[in-house]
Write an enzyme that holds these catalytic residues in place. Sequence first.
Site, short mmCIF file in Angstrom:
data_model
loop_
_atom_site.label_atom_id
_atom_site.label_comp_id
_atom_site.label_asym_id
_atom_site.label_seq_id
_atom_site.Cartn_x
_atom_site.Cartn_y
_atom_site.Cartn_z
N GLY A 65 0.68 -1.08 0.04
CA GLY A 65 0.14 0.11 -0.17
C GLY A 65 0.89 1.10 0.29
N HIS A 66 2.21 1.22 -0.02
CA HIS A 66 3.06 2.34 0.11
C HIS A 66 4.34 2.18 -0.73
CE1 HIS A 66 5.40 5.62 2.23
NE2 HIS A 66 4.03 5.98 2.72
N TYR A 67 4.17 2.47 -1.82
CA TYR A 67 3.23 2.57 -2.85
C TYR A 67 3.27 1.62 -3.67
CZ TYR A 67 3.59 7.20 -0.83
OH TYR A 67 3.45 8.41 -0.12
N VAL A 94 8.09 2.25 -1.17
CA VAL A 94 8.99 3.19 0.03
C VAL A 94 8.74 2.97 1.51
CG1 VAL A 94 9.45 5.61 0.45
CG2 VAL A 94 9.17 5.03 -1.69
#
EC number: 4.2.1.59
Length: 148
Positions: A50-52, A57
């Site tokens: 989810g990041h990203y 990251v």
Amino acid sequence: MSTVMDIHEVLEHLPHRYPFLLIDRVLEVVPNERIVALKNVTMNEPFFPGHYPHHPVMPGVLVIEAMAQAAAILSFKTMGTLPSDDSVYYFVGIENARFKRPVSPGDQLILKVSIGMNRRGMWKFNGKAEVDGQVAAEAELICTLRDK
């Protein structure tokens, strides 16, 4: 006295567990002074989807949290004690946090934390997170140990 700690010793000095344990090994700890710890950042981290999704990251807050976990180990080593079920080591403040470069899968995060102050159970630390000798993040961390 400098000490190296493997993952088993890290687990004795931190209450954190998967997926929130962010220290894999301690390379050096000098009670009352400093600690150098590492976190191997892999694509298997639960936050990367989810990041990203197209450019993974490590969230900056987790880089700071990794520094705080290193600081907690340093505190317990300095006090000559281990975490207990009767108390919690709280993160109570962050000052002068700066993010200088992203942390990505495959990076080895080196966490360097030194004691700036310890008065009446309030600890202030100077923390720096590096990747390949470059500063990824730095901050002053304020922590305290309190009864539940």
